[in-house]
Scaffold this motif. Structure first.
Motif, short mmCIF file in Angstrom:
data_model
loop_
_atom_site.label_atom_id
_atom_site.label_comp_id
_atom_site.label_asym_id
_atom_site.label_seq_id
_atom_site.Cartn_x
_atom_site.Cartn_y
_atom_site.Cartn_z
N VAL A 109 0.82 -1.30 0.06
CA VAL A 109 -0.02 -0.03 0.01
C VAL A 109 0.91 1.47 0.00
CG1 VAL A 109 -1.78 1.47 1.23
CG2 VAL A 109 -1.73 -1.26 1.28
N PHE A 162 0.79 4.42 -2.91
CA PHE A 162 0.46 5.71 -2.56
C PHE A 162 1.66 6.51 -3.30
CE2 PHE A 162 -2.91 4.96 0.43
CZ PHE A 162 -3.38 6.12 0.36
N LEU A 174 -4.83 11.76 1.85
CA LEU A 174 -5.19 10.42 1.99
C LEU A 174 -3.93 9.47 2.31
CD1 LEU A 174 -7.55 9.76 -1.02
CD2 LEU A 174 -8.49 9.72 1.43
N GLY A 175 -2.90 9.77 2.00
CA GLY A 175 -1.71 8.99 2.28
C GLY A 175 -1.48 9.40 3.97
N SER A 210 -3.58 10.50 6.12
CA SER A 210 -4.58 9.79 6.98
C SER A 210 -4.45 8.40 7.27
CB SER A 210 -5.85 10.20 6.29
OG SER A 210 -6.06 11.50 6.24
N THR A 211 -3.80 7.75 5.91
CA THR A 211 -3.98 6.22 5.84
C THR A 211 -2.74 5.85 6.95
OG1 THR A 211 -4.42 5.97 3.76
CG2 THR A 211 -3.20 4.26 4.36
N ILE A 242 -4.57 6.20 10.37
CA ILE A 242 -5.21 5.21 10.74
C ILE A 242 -4.73 4.10 10.95
CG2 ILE A 242 -7.22 3.79 9.61
CD1 ILE A 242 -8.02 6.19 7.97
N ALA A 243 -3.65 3.46 10.43
CA ALA A 243 -2.69 2.51 10.46
C ALA A 243 -2.07 2.46 12.16
CB ALA A 243 -1.55 2.11 9.48
N GLY A 266 -5.09 -1.02 8.46
CA GLY A 266 -5.64 0.33 8.31
C GLY A 266 -5.05 0.84 7.05
N MET A 267 -3.85 0.15 6.47
CA MET A 267 -3.04 0.57 5.41
C MET A 267 -4.19 0.20 4.18
SD MET A 267 -0.41 2.13 5.80
CE MET A 267 0.81 2.06 4.32
N GLY A 288 -6.96 2.32 3.82
CA GLY A 288 -6.37 3.50 3.09
C GLY A 288 -6.24 3.53 1.59
N LEU A 289 -6.15 2.06 1.19
CA LEU A 289 -6.06 1.63 -0.31
C LEU A 289 -7.45 1.80 -0.77
CD1 LEU A 289 -4.38 0.70 -2.81
CD2 LEU A 289 -4.68 -1.46 -1.86
#
Length: 435
Positions: free
Chosen positions: A87, A91, A245-246, A248-249, A252-253, A267-268, A271-272
């Motif tokens: 992922v 990105f 988005l990157g 945030s990913t 989140i991870a 989480g990754m 994000g994908l």
């Protein structure tokens, strides 16, 4: 990794598997000489070593269930790293396609920064981004920036790449989020969140010394830039959204792993899915969209396969009982010397199984020693180009430029920083008791 179920180091399978690992490691280290990609010997060794263990079990009438269970656990561990990398690379390729790095390069070069200033800027960013994100993603992003600045000047790219790897690993060592080894120590309860922050001084000093020594090899002058002829790049539609988005990913991870105990790759992958939805929205909105599968084709698959192979090979050695010898260091030479030695071992093998073996052995140590082994396992991987995830990622990104050979020529600068970190740790923790 998990505790070895059997001790087979003196059997024929243990001896042959160790020989296969050593030979594969030789070809990995000399990929320039033989022009064989490091993924090939790593993948061969990692798969074949376990196959031989299976043969040994079958020919000796042993119950294969423990081997099966160990391999299943290993597959899960490798999958977490594999998909995390997958992922992250997707990105980065999307950011490249949206011309984000072209815009960043233009802004840096158009300001007239010299090679030395760019060297320090990328290193500084690597050191302070990796504690929040992780050392691998940080190194991948900044090595891409480095390459877009000047694709042909090896005198700039090689020390710059080493600087980024060292800075990313050092930055990750003082944050529970920055490196898998610090995360392992934290989740194992070997220290509170704030305890790891005390490693900041030895970490930043280690990188600063190595960076200063490397800067002596950075050429003078600045990248070629002609304001009259240089095209002003324009970021493609949605590029800024991909950046957010990157970020945030990654958040989140990290947060998902910390608070909800999801694997970081979960989480990754989420994000994908957001990245794919963003691509869909762009294309349906009549904008210049992107095909995420085209971007996936450009990721460094050799890097992913290398990780699969090397982690499988180390997993086989662990199952055979070889990593148990690491434990003996503590009873022979004492905690401090053993923990310093862990840095060198993690550079040669891999810091994840070494750290796991130490955590499972759980020798009687105070918080000062647990922080020391976290520091050495984190920054020790910088001693060799593929001793850390960050190093392997940059080798894939700067293929043919940042290699094992080019790193080894300047490895003494990394060793100097490593020694300084140990000295400062001793002064801060043992002499002054500042922790």
């Amino acid at each position: 990794m998990h505790e070895a179920t059997f001790h087979l180091t003196t059997t024929w399978v243990g001896i042959i598997d160790l020989a296969i690992f050593v030979i594969a490691y030789y070809f990995i280290a000399t990929e320039e000489k033989y022009e064989i990609n490091k993924a090939k010997p790593a993948l061969f060794a990692g798969t074949f070593m376990f196959m031989l263990v299976g043969v040994y079990f079958a020919t000796n009438g042993m119950d294969p269930e423990p081997l099966h269970e160990e391999m299943q656990k290993l597959i899960l561990e490798i999958a977490e790293i594999f998909f995390f990398l997958f992922v992250a690379m997707t990105f980065i390729e999307t950011l490249i396609e949206r011309r984000v790095f072209d815009v960043l390069k233009y802004k840096l070069v158009s300001k007239g920064y010299s090679y030395k200033k760019l060297f320090w800027l990328t290193g500084l960013l690597a050191f302070f981004i990796s504690p929040v994100a992780d050392n691998l993603t940080t190194a991948l992003i900044l090595s891409t920036v480095l390459f877009t600045i000047d694709k042909s000047n090896k005198d700039f790219l090689v020390p710059g790449a080493i600087n980024i790897v060292v800075a990313a690993n050092a930055g990750g060592a003082w944050s529970p989020f920055g490196d898998i080894t610090t995360l392992m120590a934290w989740t194992a309860g070997k220290g509170e969140f704030v305890d790891f922050l005390y490693l900041f001084v030895p970490s930043v000093s280690s990188w600063a010394l190595t960076g200063w020594l490397l800067s002596l090899y950075v050429p003078k002058g600045e990248p070629h830039f002609n304001v009259e002829t240089e095209e002003i790049p324009q970021m493609k539609e949605g590029g800024s959204t991909v950046i957010w988005l990157g970020a945030s990913t990654i958040a989140i991870a990290v947060l998902g792993h910390q608070f909800f105990h999801f694997p970081a790759m979960w989480g990754m992958m989420f994000g994908l899915s957001l990245l794919k939805l963003h691509s869909f929205r762009l294309s349906k909105g009549g904008h210049d969209g992107y095909d995420i599968y085209v971007n996936m084709k450009k990721i460094e698959n050799d890097t992913l396969l290398f990780f699969f192979g090397i982690l499988s090979a180390v997993g086989a050695l662990h199952f055979l009982g070889y990593l148990d010898y690491v434990h003996d260091l503590y009873s022979i030479v004492g905690a401090t010397a053993a923990n310093i030695g862990v840095g060198f071992i993690s550079a040669i093998v891999d810091n994840v199984p070494v750290m796991s073996a130490i955590l499972k052995a759980s020798p009687e140590m105070g918080i000062d020693q647990w922080l020391l082994v976290t520091l050495t396992a984190g920054i020790g991987g910088s001693l060799i180009s593929f001793g850390s995830a960050a190093g392997v990622g940059v080798m894939g990104r700067l293929r043919g430029i940042y290699t094992f050979g080019s790193h080894i020529k300047l490895a003494w600068t990394v060793l100097a920083g490593y020694i300084l970190a140990m000295v400062l740790w001793y002064i801060q923790f043992e002499m002054m008791g500042l922790y």
